[in-house]
Motif scaffolding. Structure first.
Motif, mmCIF file in Angstrom:
data_model
loop_
_atom_site.group_PDB
_atom_site.id
_atom_site.type_symbol
_atom_site.label_atom_id
_atom_site.label_comp_id
_atom_site.label_asym_id
_atom_site.label_seq_id
_atom_site.Cartn_x
_atom_site.Cartn_y
_atom_site.Cartn_z
ATOM 1 N N SER A 1 11.802 11.134 104.009
ATOM 2 C CA SER A 1 11.003 9.908 103.919
ATOM 3 C C SER A 1 11.899 8.664 103.963
ATOM 4 O O SER A 1 11.413 7.550 104.149
ATOM 5 N N TRP B 1 14.209 22.999 112.280
ATOM 6 C CA TRP B 1 13.855 21.865 111.440
ATOM 7 C C TRP B 1 13.005 20.792 112.102
ATOM 8 O O TRP B 1 12.411 19.954 111.411
ATOM 9 N N ASP C 1 10.039 20.539 113.593
ATOM 10 C CA ASP C 1 8.631 20.415 113.223
ATOM 11 C C ASP C 1 8.475 19.933 111.784
ATOM 12 O O ASP C 1 7.576 19.134 111.482
ATOM 13 N N ARG C 2 9.349 20.391 110.887
ATOM 14 C CA ARG C 2 9.299 19.937 109.503
ATOM 15 C C ARG C 2 9.634 18.446 109.399
ATOM 16 O O ARG C 2 9.035 17.713 108.612
ATOM 17 N N VAL D 1 9.202 16.188 111.797
ATOM 18 C CA VAL D 1 8.064 15.445 112.341
ATOM 19 C C VAL D 1 6.934 15.378 111.318
ATOM 20 O O VAL D 1 6.293 14.333 111.139
ATOM 21 N N ALA D 2 6.675 16.476 110.629
ATOM 22 C CA ALA D 2 5.629 16.503 109.601
ATOM 23 C C ALA D 2 5.922 15.521 108.474
ATOM 24 O O ALA D 2 5.000 15.028 107.811
ATOM 25 N N ALA D 3 7.202 15.229 108.262
ATOM 26 C CA ALA D 3 7.594 14.263 107.228
ATOM 27 C C ALA D 3 7.469 12.822 107.711
ATOM 28 O O ALA D 3 7.774 11.894 106.965
ATOM 29 N N GLY D 4 7.035 12.634 108.971
ATOM 30 C CA GLY D 4 6.794 11.287 109.486
ATOM 31 C C GLY D 4 7.882 10.722 110.366
ATOM 32 O O GLY D 4 7.852 9.528 110.701
ATOM 33 N N ARG E 1 3.459 14.877 119.525
ATOM 34 C CA ARG E 1 4.600 15.793 119.361
ATOM 35 C C ARG E 1 5.766 15.097 118.682
ATOM 36 O O ARG E 1 6.505 15.708 117.933
ATOM 37 N N ARG E 2 5.973 13.814 118.990
ATOM 38 C CA ARG E 2 6.986 12.950 118.363
ATOM 39 C C ARG E 2 8.405 13.519 118.459
ATOM 40 O O ARG E 2 9.212 13.381 117.541
#
Length: 338
Positions: free
Chosen positions: A64, A80, A82-83, A85-88, A122-123
């Motif tokens: 973050s 790592w 995808d994790r 990206v999930a964190a923003g 997808r970022r």
């Protein structure tokens, strides 16, 4: 500094990570930097801009804090991304883990920065192989004016273009041979020291190696010329760093050699060294190593086909082909998209 100006660099202990650190030390980039690696590799300190910076533990890092994460290791990126990206965060893949995903933009900063607009959900943005970057930077100034009918590339790649294991194996073989001992194959099918290896990766049914297939596909994709005739031959040579190419292209409109030289001389990121005098050509070691430019020499027009142009192209594969491009992509993302 706000999160939008904060970047994490993951995987600093490998060849790519080391080169990224060197480039960051040499240049000014407009972001705050966190250095990360696995728990086994983290804990040490690296010098950047005269300041000692600790390598933090990837597994315990709070993502973050950052807006963008740049991966210098393909295995870590695969595990790592995808994790992250999930964190923003937005991911810049400098190591090719997502290079052949059609839902991930493939970007050379000087060639197709507009592809960053396709970041989407997808970022993740990927950077092509150093051979692709070198090829496109040399070809693009000519294509912009003359168009392109076909492209033929022979690459002469140092061991660092494929990995640290190959660099170490070449050093070991060379040392043994110079001391009158038989070489150990190590990472190679055949002796690499004082030799040439004309295949990098497995072959497909048509006899093209894996690296040749990827080079052709990525050149077509970034130029947005999906049916462009491209022939590639990739060769490993017994050097540690740097990359060379012999390139032959046919343009749609005739470009005299003098005009081609002018276009290359004016192009950003290109250094033309093409003189008839002794030493009037670039080499990977003497000129390209440590350089931020792609060097071009031996520029010639085909005597039988005026639309044909031949040239010799060299660059520092890790510095120019990987580090500088991925950092430029990161800077564009921060400036225009985050």
């Amino acid at each position: 500094m706000s999160k939008t100006r904060a970047v994490a660099l993951v995987g600093v202990s490998g060849l790519t990570g080391e080169t990224l650190i060197n480039v960051l030390d040499d240049h000014d980039f407009d972001f705050e930097l966190h250095l990360l690696d696995t728990e086994e590799q983290a804990g040490g300190r690296l010098m950047i801009k005269g300041e000692s910076q600790r390598v933090e533990v990837l597994e315990r890092f709070d993502f973050s804090q950052v807006a963008l994460v740049l991966f210098a290791d393909a295995w870590l990126a695969s595990d790592w991304a995808d994790r992250v990206v999930a964190a923003g965060c937005v991911v810049v893949d400098a190591c090719g883990a997502f290079r052949h995903r059609t839902d991930v933009p493939l970007v050379v900063a000087e060639i197709n920065p507009e592809a960053l607009a396709d970041l989407g959900a997808r970022r993740i943005v990927s950077c092509p192989d150093a051979q692709v970057v070198q090829t496109l930077l040399a070809v693009h100034p000519l294509v912009a004016e003359g168009g392109l009918q076909s492209l033929n590339i022979a690459t002469y790649q140092s061991m660092s273009t494929v990995g640290s294991e190959e660099v170490e194996a070449l050093a070991l073989q060379t040392g043994r041979l110079l001391n009158g001992q038989p070489p150990e194959k190590g990472a190679f099918d055949k002796q690499a020291a004082f030799n040439l290896i004309p295949r990098i990766g497995e072959l497909d049914e048509s006899g093209n190696s894996q690296l040749e297939q990827h080079l052709v596909a990525d050149v077509r994709r970034i130029l947005n010329l999906p049916t462009l005739p491209v022939m590639a031959t990739c060769v490993l040579v017994p050097t540690f760093f740097g990359s060379a190419q012999v390139m032959q292209l046919r343009t749609e409109r005739v470009l005299p050699a003098g005009r081609a030289a002018t276009l290359l001389r004016r192009a950003a990121g290109i250094k033309l060294l093409d003189r008839a005098s002794a030493g009037g050509y670039p080499t990977p070691v003497t000129d390209a190593t440590g350089s931020d430019q792609v060097w071009v020499g031996r520029l010639r027009q085909d005597q039988q086909d005026p639309s044909g142009i031949g040239m010799w192209v060299v660059s520092d594969n890790l510095r120019k082909g990987v580090a500088l491009n991925s950092l430029a992509v990161a800077q564009l993302l921060i400036k225009d998209y985050l």
